[in-house]
Design a protein around this motif. Structure first.
Motif, PDB file in Angstrom:
ATOM      1  N   VAL A   1       0.849  -1.183   0.000  1.00 42.38           N
ATOM      2  CA  VAL A   1       0.000   0.000   0.000  1.00 42.38           C
ATOM      3  C   VAL A   1       0.884   1.232   0.000  1.00 42.38           C
ATOM      4  O   VAL A   1       1.808   1.336   0.817  1.00 42.38           O
ATOM      5  CB  VAL A   1      -0.924   0.048   1.229  1.00 42.38           C
ATOM      6  CG1 VAL A   1      -1.762   1.320   1.219  1.00 42.38           C
ATOM      7  CG2 VAL A   1      -1.829  -1.180   1.269  1.00 42.38           C
TER       8      VAL A   1
ATOM      9  N   LEU B   1       0.941   5.268   0.542  1.00 49.19           N
ATOM     10  CA  LEU B   1       0.174   6.341   1.165  1.00 49.19           C
ATOM     11  C   LEU B   1       0.800   7.682   0.799  1.00 49.19           C
ATOM     12  O   LEU B   1       2.021   7.844   0.892  1.00 49.19           O
ATOM     13  CB  LEU B   1       0.180   6.178   2.683  1.00 49.19           C
ATOM     14  CG  LEU B   1      -0.357   4.851   3.229  1.00 49.19           C
ATOM     15  CD1 LEU B   1      -0.167   4.781   4.734  1.00 49.19           C
ATOM     16  CD2 LEU B   1      -1.814   4.660   2.865  1.00 49.19           C
TER      17      LEU B   1
ATOM     18  N   ALA C   1      -4.644   6.455  -0.364  1.00 52.80           N
ATOM     19  CA  ALA C   1      -4.062   5.118  -0.426  1.00 52.80           C
ATOM     20  C   ALA C   1      -4.181   4.546  -1.831  1.00 52.80           C
ATOM     21  O   ALA C   1      -5.154   4.823  -2.544  1.00 52.80           O
ATOM     22  CB  ALA C   1      -4.767   4.209   0.565  1.00 52.80           C
TER      23      ALA C   1
ATOM     24  N   ARG D   1      -4.465   1.370  -2.547  1.00 55.81           N
ATOM     25  CA  ARG D   1      -5.115   0.069  -2.564  1.00 55.81           C
ATOM     26  C   ARG D   1      -6.630   0.184  -2.425  1.00 55.81           C
ATOM     27  O   ARG D   1      -7.119   0.887  -1.551  1.00 55.81           O
ATOM     28  CB  ARG D   1      -4.559  -0.819  -1.457  1.00 55.81           C
ATOM     29  CG  ARG D   1      -4.888  -2.292  -1.638  1.00 55.81           C
ATOM     30  CD  ARG D   1      -4.173  -3.137  -0.617  1.00 55.81           C
ATOM     31  NE  ARG D   1      -4.454  -4.546  -0.811  1.00 55.81           N
ATOM     32  CZ  ARG D   1      -3.700  -5.354  -1.543  1.00 55.81           C
ATOM     33  NH1 ARG D   1      -2.633  -4.865  -2.150  1.00 55.81           N
ATOM     34  NH2 ARG D   1      -4.026  -6.615  -1.670  1.00 55.81           N
TER      35      ARG D   1
ATOM     36  N   PHE E   1      -8.693  -0.543   0.999  1.00 52.14           N
ATOM     37  CA  PHE E   1      -8.301   0.340   2.091  1.00 52.14           C
ATOM     38  C   PHE E   1      -9.259   0.254   3.256  1.00 52.14           C
ATOM     39  O   PHE E   1      -8.890   0.513   4.400  1.00 52.14           O
ATOM     40  CB  PHE E   1      -8.205   1.773   1.565  1.00 52.14           C
ATOM     41  CG  PHE E   1      -7.608   2.750   2.525  1.00 52.14           C
ATOM     42  CD1 PHE E   1      -8.304   3.879   2.927  1.00 52.14           C
ATOM     43  CD2 PHE E   1      -6.332   2.553   3.038  1.00 52.14           C
ATOM     44  CE1 PHE E   1      -7.743   4.804   3.793  1.00 52.14           C
ATOM     45  CE2 PHE E   1      -5.763   3.456   3.907  1.00 52.14           C
ATOM     46  CZ  PHE E   1      -6.464   4.591   4.286  1.00 52.14           C
TER      47      PHE E   1
ATOM     48  N   TYR F   1      -8.221  -1.524   6.475  1.00 51.64           N
ATOM     49  CA  TYR F   1      -7.028  -1.052   7.163  1.00 51.64           C
ATOM     50  C   TYR F   1      -7.376  -0.112   8.313  1.00 51.64           C
ATOM     51  O   TYR F   1      -8.214   0.779   8.172  1.00 51.64           O
ATOM     52  CB  TYR F   1      -6.105  -0.315   6.185  1.00 51.64           C
ATOM     53  CG  TYR F   1      -5.392  -1.222   5.220  1.00 51.64           C
ATOM     54  CD1 TYR F   1      -6.076  -1.834   4.175  1.00 51.64           C
ATOM     55  CD2 TYR F   1      -4.033  -1.477   5.345  1.00 51.64           C
ATOM     56  CE1 TYR F   1      -5.426  -2.679   3.290  1.00 51.64           C
ATOM     57  CE2 TYR F   1      -3.366  -2.308   4.461  1.00 51.64           C
ATOM     58  CZ  TYR F   1      -4.073  -2.907   3.437  1.00 51.64           C
ATOM     59  OH  TYR F   1      -3.422  -3.738   2.562  1.00 51.64           O
TER      60      TYR F   1
ATOM     61  N   VAL G   1      -6.150   3.046  10.347  1.00 52.64           N
ATOM     62  CA  VAL G   1      -5.375   4.195   9.890  1.00 52.64           C
ATOM     63  C   VAL G   1      -5.018   5.087  11.069  1.00 52.64           C
ATOM     64  O   VAL G   1      -5.854   5.352  11.942  1.00 52.64           O
ATOM     65  CB  VAL G   1      -6.162   5.014   8.852  1.00 52.64           C
ATOM     66  CG1 VAL G   1      -5.370   6.256   8.444  1.00 52.64           C
ATOM     67  CG2 VAL G   1      -6.467   4.158   7.631  1.00 52.64           C
TER      68      VAL G   1
ATOM     69  N   TRP H   1     -10.934   0.244  11.365  1.00 51.97           N
ATOM     70  CA  TRP H   1     -11.651  -0.136  10.137  1.00 51.97           C
ATOM     71  C   TRP H   1     -13.008  -0.753  10.444  1.00 51.97           C
ATOM     72  O   TRP H   1     -13.954  -0.560   9.697  1.00 51.97           O
ATOM     73  CB  TRP H   1     -10.819  -1.144   9.346  1.00 51.97           C
ATOM     74  CG  TRP H   1     -10.883  -2.541   9.904  1.00 51.97           C
ATOM     75  CD1 TRP H   1     -10.124  -3.052  10.901  1.00 51.97           C
ATOM     76  CD2 TRP H   1     -11.780  -3.575   9.507  1.00 51.97           C
ATOM     77  NE1 TRP H   1     -10.487  -4.350  11.169  1.00 51.97           N
ATOM     78  CE2 TRP H   1     -11.495  -4.702  10.326  1.00 51.97           C
ATOM     79  CE3 TRP H   1     -12.793  -3.687   8.565  1.00 51.97           C
ATOM     80  CZ2 TRP H   1     -12.188  -5.906  10.201  1.00 51.97           C
ATOM     81  CZ3 TRP H   1     -13.475  -4.884   8.448  1.00 51.97           C
ATOM     82  CH2 TRP H   1     -13.171  -5.973   9.263  1.00 51.97           C
TER      83      TRP H   1
ATOM     84  N   ARG I   1     -12.584   8.973   7.452  1.00 56.42           N
ATOM     85  CA  ARG I   1     -12.149   8.224   6.290  1.00 56.42           C
ATOM     86  C   ARG I   1     -13.293   8.142   5.292  1.00 56.42           C
ATOM     87  O   ARG I   1     -14.466   8.182   5.661  1.00 56.42           O
ATOM     88  CB  ARG I   1     -11.675   6.831   6.701  1.00 56.42           C
ATOM     89  CG  ARG I   1     -12.757   5.955   7.304  1.00 56.42           C
ATOM     90  CD  ARG I   1     -12.158   4.711   7.957  1.00 56.42           C
ATOM     91  NE  ARG I   1     -11.406   3.909   6.999  1.00 56.42           N
ATOM     92  CZ  ARG I   1     -10.501   2.983   7.355  1.00 56.42           C
ATOM     93  NH1 ARG I   1     -10.249   2.777   8.631  1.00 56.42           N
ATOM     94  NH2 ARG I   1      -9.878   2.278   6.438  1.00 56.42           N
TER      95      ARG I   1
ATOM     96  N   ASP J   1     -13.842   5.409   2.519  1.00 59.68           N
ATOM     97  CA  ASP J   1     -13.302   4.198   1.918  1.00 59.68           C
ATOM     98  C   ASP J   1     -13.617   4.099   0.429  1.00 59.68           C
ATOM     99  O   ASP J   1     -12.887   3.446  -0.323  1.00 59.68           O
ATOM    100  CB  ASP J   1     -13.818   2.963   2.654  1.00 59.68           C
ATOM    101  CG  ASP J   1     -13.240   2.865   4.066  1.00 59.68           C
ATOM    102  OD1 ASP J   1     -13.907   2.301   4.957  1.00 59.68           O
ATOM    103  OD2 ASP J   1     -12.116   3.366   4.272  1.00 59.68           O
TER     104      ASP J   1
ATOM    105  N   ASN K   1     -10.726   5.619  -0.931  1.00 60.80           N
ATOM    106  CA  ASN K   1      -9.445   5.130  -0.397  1.00 60.80           C
ATOM    107  C   ASN K   1      -8.663   6.260   0.251  1.00 60.80           C
ATOM    108  O   ASN K   1      -7.454   6.413   0.039  1.00 60.80           O
ATOM    109  CB  ASN K   1      -8.608   4.488  -1.504  1.00 60.80           C
ATOM    110  CG  ASN K   1      -9.283   3.302  -2.129  1.00 60.80           C
ATOM    111  OD1 ASN K   1      -9.970   2.545  -1.457  1.00 60.80           O
ATOM    112  ND2 ASN K   1      -9.123   3.146  -3.429  1.00 60.80           N
TER     113      ASN K   1
ATOM    114  N   ALA L   1      -0.967   3.055   7.921  1.00 56.61           N
ATOM    115  CA  ALA L   1      -2.066   2.107   7.746  1.00 56.61           C
ATOM    116  C   ALA L   1      -1.577   0.686   7.998  1.00 56.61           C
ATOM    117  O   ALA L   1      -0.407   0.365   7.781  1.00 56.61           O
ATOM    118  CB  ALA L   1      -2.640   2.223   6.335  1.00 56.61           C
TER     119      ALA L   1
END
Length: 128
Positions: A2, A4, A24, A26, A29, A32, A34, A53, A72, A74, A77, A98
């Motif tokens: 990953v 960042l 991120a 990926r 994410f 994960y 964070v 998460w 966040r 998601d 990401n 992360a």
């Protein structure tokens, strides 16, 4: 792996606000945990905030509680750190971190976790 990438740092006057972004690479994410950390010149890196998460539970260092908000998105990401009422002592390089989690790890301590992935950092300077 990953990657960042932090952004949003800069120079701001005391009392001002900044929003840091952690992007991120990926798409998973969402799995994960964070964290945001910071390191001021001559000082050790310290925990700032984290988001879990599994339930989006958040934790904050006492020094930023009530002023900073971690969140966040998601779908994008991305994680954020909204920083309000900034003080000169908030001046530091801010890092996003992360770590892949699981249901078996949902109660681990995000303040002291050995995160697998780190960004390159973004400078935040608060003038008094």
């Amino acid at each position: 792996q990953v990657q960042l990438v932090e952004s949003g740092g800069g120079l701001v006057q005391a009392g001002g606000s900044l929003r840091l972004t952690c992007a991120a690479s990926r798409r998973s994410f969402s799995r994960y945990d964070v964290g945001w950390f910071r390191q001021a010149p001559g000082k050790e890196r310290e925990f700032v905030a984290a988001i879990r998460w599994s339930d989006d539970a958040t934790e904050y260092a006492d020094s930023v509680k009530g002023r900073f908000t971690i969140s966040r998105d998601d779908a994008k990401n991305t994680a954020y750190l909204q920083m309000n009422s900034l003080k000169a002592e908030d001046t530091a390089v801010y890092y996003c971190a992360a770590d892949l989690s699981s249901l078996f790890q949902r109660n681990r301590d995000l303040r002291t976790l050995d995160y697998d992935y780190w960004g390159q950092g973004t400078q935040v300077t608060v003038s008094s």
